[in-house]
Design an enzyme around this catalytic site. Structure first.
Site, mmCIF file in Angstrom:
data_model
loop_
_atom_site.group_PDB
_atom_site.id
_atom_site.type_symbol
_atom_site.label_atom_id
_atom_site.label_comp_id
_atom_site.label_asym_id
_atom_site.label_seq_id
_atom_site.Cartn_x
_atom_site.Cartn_y
_atom_site.Cartn_z
ATOM 1 N N ASN A 170 15.433 19.867 -24.742
ATOM 2 C CA ASN A 170 15.791 18.458 -24.613
ATOM 3 C C ASN A 170 15.571 17.744 -25.957
ATOM 4 O OD1 ASN A 170 15.700 15.672 -24.130
ATOM 5 N ND2 ASN A 170 14.867 15.915 -22.070
ATOM 6 N N GLU A 176 9.818 28.033 -14.971
ATOM 7 C CA GLU A 176 9.013 27.039 -14.247
ATOM 8 C C GLU A 176 8.724 27.534 -12.836
ATOM 9 O OE1 GLU A 176 9.708 22.965 -15.136
ATOM 10 O OE2 GLU A 176 9.106 22.318 -13.147
ATOM 11 N N ASP A 188 5.665 18.774 -19.922
ATOM 12 C CA ASP A 188 6.303 18.603 -18.613
ATOM 13 C C ASP A 188 5.985 17.222 -18.082
ATOM 14 O OD1 ASP A 188 7.874 20.538 -17.552
ATOM 15 O OD2 ASP A 188 6.225 21.743 -16.790
ATOM 16 N N SER A 189 6.992 16.577 -17.499
ATOM 17 C CA SER A 189 6.761 15.245 -16.937
ATOM 18 C C SER A 189 7.152 15.203 -15.474
ATOM 19 C CB SER A 189 7.624 14.213 -17.654
ATOM 20 O OG SER A 189 7.238 14.081 -18.963
ATOM 21 N N PHE A 218 16.515 8.943 -21.623
ATOM 22 C CA PHE A 218 17.107 10.018 -20.825
ATOM 23 C C PHE A 218 16.498 10.010 -19.426
ATOM 24 C CE2 PHE A 218 13.531 13.029 -20.801
ATOM 25 C CZ PHE A 218 12.766 12.557 -21.853
ATOM 26 N N GLY A 219 17.011 10.883 -18.593
ATOM 27 C CA GLY A 219 16.451 11.077 -17.254
ATOM 28 C C GLY A 219 16.372 9.787 -16.441
ATOM 29 N N HIS A 232 4.141 7.678 -20.882
ATOM 30 C CA HIS A 232 3.333 8.831 -20.481
ATOM 31 C C HIS A 232 3.287 9.861 -21.616
ATOM 32 C CE1 HIS A 232 7.522 9.183 -19.674
ATOM 33 N NE2 HIS A 232 7.485 10.447 -19.258
ATOM 34 N N ARG A 233 4.472 10.156 -22.171
ATOM 35 C CA ARG A 233 4.554 11.182 -23.226
ATOM 36 C C ARG A 233 3.879 10.709 -24.510
ATOM 37 N NH1 ARG A 233 9.384 11.727 -22.753
ATOM 38 N NH2 ARG A 233 9.163 13.312 -21.160
HETATM 39 P P1 IMP Z 1 10.762 17.774 -17.602
HETATM 40 O O1 IMP Z 1 9.443 17.407 -18.118
HETATM 41 O O2 IMP Z 1 11.729 17.911 -18.739
HETATM 42 O O3 IMP Z 1 10.755 18.934 -16.664
HETATM 43 O O4 IMP Z 1 11.260 16.517 -16.799
HETATM 44 C C1 IMP Z 1 11.386 16.455 -15.410
HETATM 45 C C2 IMP Z 1 12.453 15.429 -15.068
HETATM 46 O O5 IMP Z 1 11.968 14.146 -15.384
HETATM 47 C C3 IMP Z 1 13.749 15.616 -15.835
HETATM 48 O O6 IMP Z 1 14.833 15.367 -14.987
HETATM 49 C C4 IMP Z 1 13.695 14.590 -16.909
HETATM 50 O O7 IMP Z 1 14.970 14.093 -17.243
HETATM 51 C C5 IMP Z 1 12.825 13.508 -16.299
HETATM 52 N N1 IMP Z 1 12.003 12.907 -17.348
HETATM 53 C C6 IMP Z 1 11.067 13.524 -18.099
HETATM 54 N N2 IMP Z 1 10.546 12.676 -18.987
HETATM 55 C C7 IMP Z 1 11.176 11.509 -18.797
HETATM 56 C C8 IMP Z 1 11.089 10.254 -19.446
HETATM 57 O O8 IMP Z 1 10.341 10.041 -20.410
HETATM 58 N N3 IMP Z 1 11.886 9.294 -18.960
HETATM 59 C C9 IMP Z 1 12.735 9.484 -17.913
HETATM 60 N N4 IMP Z 1 12.882 10.628 -17.292
HETATM 61 C C10 IMP Z 1 12.107 11.647 -17.742
#
Ligand code: IMP
Length: 188
Positions: free
Chosen positions: A9, A36, A65-66, A141-142, A169-170
């Protein structure tokens, strides 16, 4: 030596890079697909990811991971955020939230740092907020277009990367990681 960040990403990579660069930490992207496992425990997922990656790449590196946890949906989608984003997306979440007054939510980020073989550290960052009534903004994003961080009236998708990074958070997990790396003395 630059710290490897395992992600496909590019937007996530840019957020981490910007934050760690503020602390003088150089980074490079490692574009690898990560395995995962299915679990309700984010710590278990990230630890598993790090140990899998250690079989392929040399430490030090990080993987992040979020999850988005919506209070009125009992923490859904949480550890399943990625799958839910792909299947329901932001429109699906807004539909699920139709008529729900309590729109409180939180984002949690876990950064797994593989420091040396067998040595892993985890850093957590959290941001509280609410789910908006409609999608707003086109940055990020997301779930960014539907997440309004506490104390603001705009979504993450209406913020530039620097403003999001200050409170996200990040961004917060990265601050903890940066402080640890500076104390530890690697890799700047
Ligand atoms: P992952 O950490 O990339 O697995 O994220 C899990 C889901 O949460 C994915 O669909 C990401 O697009 C979304 N996501 C992760 N971080 C963020 C963020 O900072 N803002 C919005 N969506 C997020």
């Amino acid at each position: 030596m630059a710290l490897g960040i395992v992600t496909l990403n590019n937007k996530k990579y840019m957020e981490i890079k910007r934050k760690l660069n503020e602390y003088g930490i150089k980074v490079r992207q490692i574009p690898l697909i990560t395995v995962e496992i299915q679990s309700t425990n984010m710590y278990e997922i990230i630890l598993n990811k790090v140990s899998h990656l250690m079989k392929t790449i040399q430490p030090p590196f990080i993987v992040e991971d979020s999850g988005l946890f919506i209070k009125s949906l009992n923490g859904f989608p949480g550890p399943y955020s990625s799958y839910v984003f792909k299947t329901l997306g932001n429109n699906g979440i807004l539909k699920l939230m139709k008529g729900i007054k309590d729109r409180k939510a939180e984002f949690i980020s876990l950064i797994g740092l593989a420091l040396k073989p067998q040595v892993v550290k985890i850093f957590q960052g959290k941001v509280y907020g609410t789910i908006s009534m409609e999608k707003r903004g086109n940055k990020g994003f997301g779930f960014d277009p539907i997440f309004i961080p506490e104390g603001y009236n705009i979504t993450f998708a209406e913020m530039d990367i620097q403003s999001k990074n200050k409170i996200s958070h990040r961004g917060r997990a990265c601050e903890k990681l940066a402080k640890f790396l500076i104390n530890y003395g690697i890799p700047t």
